[in-house]
Design a protein around this motif. Sequence first.
Motif, PDB file in Angstrom:
ATOM      1  N   LEU A   1       0.824  -1.213   0.000  1.00  0.00           N
ATOM      2  CA  LEU A   1       0.000   0.000   0.000  1.00  0.00           C
ATOM      3  C   LEU A   1       0.855   1.258   0.000  1.00  0.00           C
ATOM      4  CD1 LEU A   1      -2.782  -1.031   2.547  1.00  0.00           C
ATOM      5  CD2 LEU A   1      -2.989  -0.835   0.073  1.00  0.00           C
ATOM      6  N   TYR A   2       1.995   1.197   0.657  1.00  0.00           N
ATOM      7  CA  TYR A   2       2.870   2.366   0.716  1.00  0.00           C
ATOM      8  C   TYR A   2       3.423   2.703  -0.668  1.00  0.00           C
ATOM      9  CZ  TYR A   2       6.546   5.488   2.383  1.00  0.00           C
ATOM     10  OH  TYR A   2       7.354   6.584   2.598  1.00  0.00           O
ATOM     11  N   ASN A   3       3.624   1.689  -1.485  1.00  0.00           N
ATOM     12  CA  ASN A   3       4.125   1.897  -2.850  1.00  0.00           C
ATOM     13  C   ASN A   3       3.010   1.778  -3.889  1.00  0.00           C
ATOM     14  OD1 ASN A   3       7.237   1.931  -2.430  1.00  0.00           O
ATOM     15  ND2 ASN A   3       6.533   0.139  -1.278  1.00  0.00           N
ATOM     16  N   PHE A   4       1.767   1.935  -3.450  1.00  0.00           N
ATOM     17  CA  PHE A   4       0.632   1.777  -4.358  1.00  0.00           C
ATOM     18  C   PHE A   4       0.616   2.853  -5.434  1.00  0.00           C
ATOM     19  CE2 PHE A   4      -3.923   1.796  -5.480  1.00  0.00           C
ATOM     20  CZ  PHE A   4      -4.106   0.439  -5.688  1.00  0.00           C
ATOM     21  N   SER A   5       1.102   4.041  -5.099  1.00  0.00           N
ATOM     22  CA  SER A   5       1.095   5.132  -6.081  1.00  0.00           C
ATOM     23  C   SER A   5       2.019   4.841  -7.255  1.00  0.00           C
ATOM     24  CB  SER A   5       1.510   6.452  -5.410  1.00  0.00           C
ATOM     25  OG  SER A   5       2.808   6.323  -4.835  1.00  0.00           O
ATOM     26  N   ALA A   6       3.009   3.972  -7.074  1.00  0.00           N
ATOM     27  CA  ALA A   6       3.874   3.611  -8.193  1.00  0.00           C
ATOM     28  C   ALA A   6       3.144   2.741  -9.199  1.00  0.00           C
ATOM     29  CB  ALA A   6       5.120   2.891  -7.685  1.00  0.00           C
TER      30      ALA A   6
ATOM     31  N   LEU B   1      -4.064  11.464  -1.251  1.00  0.00           N
ATOM     32  CA  LEU B   1      -4.940  10.845  -0.257  1.00  0.00           C
ATOM     33  C   LEU B   1      -4.187   9.866   0.634  1.00  0.00           C
ATOM     34  CD1 LEU B   1      -8.121  10.133  -2.420  1.00  0.00           C
ATOM     35  CD2 LEU B   1      -7.746  12.014  -0.814  1.00  0.00           C
ATOM     36  N   ALA B   2      -3.231   9.168   0.066  1.00  0.00           N
ATOM     37  CA  ALA B   2      -2.543   8.095   0.798  1.00  0.00           C
ATOM     38  C   ALA B   2      -1.423   8.679   1.653  1.00  0.00           C
ATOM     39  CB  ALA B   2      -2.006   7.048  -0.177  1.00  0.00           C
ATOM     40  N   THR B   3      -1.800   9.373   2.731  1.00  0.00           N
ATOM     41  CA  THR B   3      -0.791   9.818   3.684  1.00  0.00           C
ATOM     42  C   THR B   3      -0.310   8.622   4.503  1.00  0.00           C
ATOM     43  OG1 THR B   3      -2.502  10.350   5.302  1.00  0.00           O
ATOM     44  CG2 THR B   3      -1.849  12.098   3.776  1.00  0.00           C
TER      45      THR B   3
ATOM     46  N   VAL C   1      -3.669   2.849   8.526  1.00  0.00           N
ATOM     47  CA  VAL C   1      -5.023   2.464   8.944  1.00  0.00           C
ATOM     48  C   VAL C   1      -5.655   1.520   7.930  1.00  0.00           C
ATOM     49  CG1 VAL C   1      -7.348   3.353   9.322  1.00  0.00           C
ATOM     50  CG2 VAL C   1      -5.395   4.520  10.337  1.00  0.00           C
ATOM     51  N   VAL C   2      -5.488   1.810   6.631  1.00  0.00           N
ATOM     52  CA  VAL C   2      -6.080   0.946   5.605  1.00  0.00           C
ATOM     53  C   VAL C   2      -5.458  -0.443   5.642  1.00  0.00           C
ATOM     54  CG1 VAL C   2      -6.328   0.606   3.121  1.00  0.00           C
ATOM     55  CG2 VAL C   2      -6.755   2.851   4.106  1.00  0.00           C
TER      56      VAL C   2
ATOM     57  N   VAL D   1       4.041  -0.201  11.479  1.00  0.00           N
ATOM     58  CA  VAL D   1       3.840   0.985  10.646  1.00  0.00           C
ATOM     59  C   VAL D   1       5.093   1.851  10.614  1.00  0.00           C
ATOM     60  CG1 VAL D   1       1.364   0.955  11.139  1.00  0.00           C
ATOM     61  CG2 VAL D   1       2.880   2.364  12.535  1.00  0.00           C
ATOM     62  N   PHE D   2       6.058   1.553  11.460  1.00  0.00           N
ATOM     63  CA  PHE D   2       7.341   2.258  11.396  1.00  0.00           C
ATOM     64  C   PHE D   2       8.012   2.057  10.042  1.00  0.00           C
ATOM     65  CE2 PHE D   2      11.997   1.701  12.035  1.00  0.00           C
ATOM     66  CZ  PHE D   2      12.320   3.032  12.211  1.00  0.00           C
ATOM     67  N   TYR D   3       7.726   0.920   9.394  1.00  0.00           N
ATOM     68  CA  TYR D   3       8.354   0.623   8.110  1.00  0.00           C
ATOM     69  C   TYR D   3       7.669   1.339   6.946  1.00  0.00           C
ATOM     70  CZ  TYR D   3      10.742  -2.967  10.765  1.00  0.00           C
ATOM     71  OH  TYR D   3      11.510  -3.624  11.698  1.00  0.00           O
ATOM     72  N   VAL D   4       6.576   2.057   7.208  1.00  0.00           N
ATOM     73  CA  VAL D   4       5.959   2.898   6.176  1.00  0.00           C
ATOM     74  C   VAL D   4       6.077   4.362   6.583  1.00  0.00           C
ATOM     75  CG1 VAL D   4       4.412   1.113   5.329  1.00  0.00           C
ATOM     76  CG2 VAL D   4       3.674   2.574   7.218  1.00  0.00           C
ATOM     77  N   SER D   5       7.160   4.672   7.320  1.00  0.00           N
ATOM     78  CA  SER D   5       7.541   6.045   7.664  1.00  0.00           C
ATOM     79  C   SER D   5       6.564   6.731   8.603  1.00  0.00           C
ATOM     80  CB  SER D   5       7.700   6.902   6.378  1.00  0.00           C
ATOM     81  OG  SER D   5       8.663   6.327   5.523  1.00  0.00           O
TER      82      SER D   5
END
Length: 349
Positions: free
Chosen positions: A157-162, A185-187, A193-194, A264-268
């Motif tokens: 999800l963290y790299n979903f924008s790619a 949107l994907a802060t 949370v998602v 969630v630490f691994y998604v900054s």
Amino acid sequence: MSESPGAAVSLASAPPAAETAVPSTEPRTARPAEAELPGDNTAPRPLAAQRVLPLRRPGRWIATAIVLVLVAQIVHGLVTNPFYQWDRFQYWFLRPTILDGLLITLQVTAYSAVLGLLGGILIALGRLSRSPVLRAVSWTYTWLFRSVPLIVVLLFLYNFSALYKTLSLGVPFGPAFFTFDESRLATDIVVAVVGLSLNEAAYASEVVRSGILAVDQGQHEAASALGLPKSYQFTKIVFPQALRSITPNYVNLLINLIKSTSLVFYVSLLDLFGSAQSMGSTYPGDIVPLLLVATVWYLILTSAVSVIQFYVERYVARGATRTLPPTPLQKLRAGLRDLRARARREAAI
């Protein structure tokens, strides 16, 4: 005719004939063997005044002593070992950085718990639906997110924008009505949370489904026989009874969710664990105290959830048990009453 002297002697020396035994009317005297011993003339004490000796269990006392010795050694090692740096632990425990991370952990946990439970209810209803499409989709969702590790879901999800620069809503293979940029949107907190909600919903669906199946089939049949609507049957009859088995299982998921927020630490996102890890990188000499700070805060959060679980289970058990389980305060009062009653018995004896 003269009698011989020998005969006269033998007759005179013969014993008299046995007389017929006549029952005596005089009272019998007690035999010496049956006489009461001196000092044995006291009446027995009443049963209520007799002291009951408890059953001796030496094995239990030995095991208790061994456990106490081990616990004492562990506590002594924690307190006296300078490696833990308890002075630095005290310094970091209430630092603003740690408290900010704790607040993010609470926010992510609260949002994910609510969304995960709602999603789990919908997926569970889909699993129990008569529609083969809903059953297939719900089963596939549960199978997929229970099989994929949570860290993989978060990183994806963290790299979903790619993968998808923009997202749109409209007719499939046709025009789009709404188009928006996914990166805006994907802060970090939204991604966390998602990801946690998607994972939590898969496990919560099985908890909810098992709770619904645990309700006696006669309850469903009685509600149907009364002609009640399906929605009313579920919200007023089935689901309140299913809560008794859903609550303890879902609280286990909630406790696991609190600990899973450390990923969630691994998604900054600097949650409680992320803040401790970040400060540990800045102050390498305080890594151990910072890890202890995070551990103690996680213990506090999970303990608070366990206390809430007790009262929620006590609330939903109304009408199902004859007597509700006592609260800790009621247990304390009962223990004090037992001690006072035992002291009175000891004083009376």
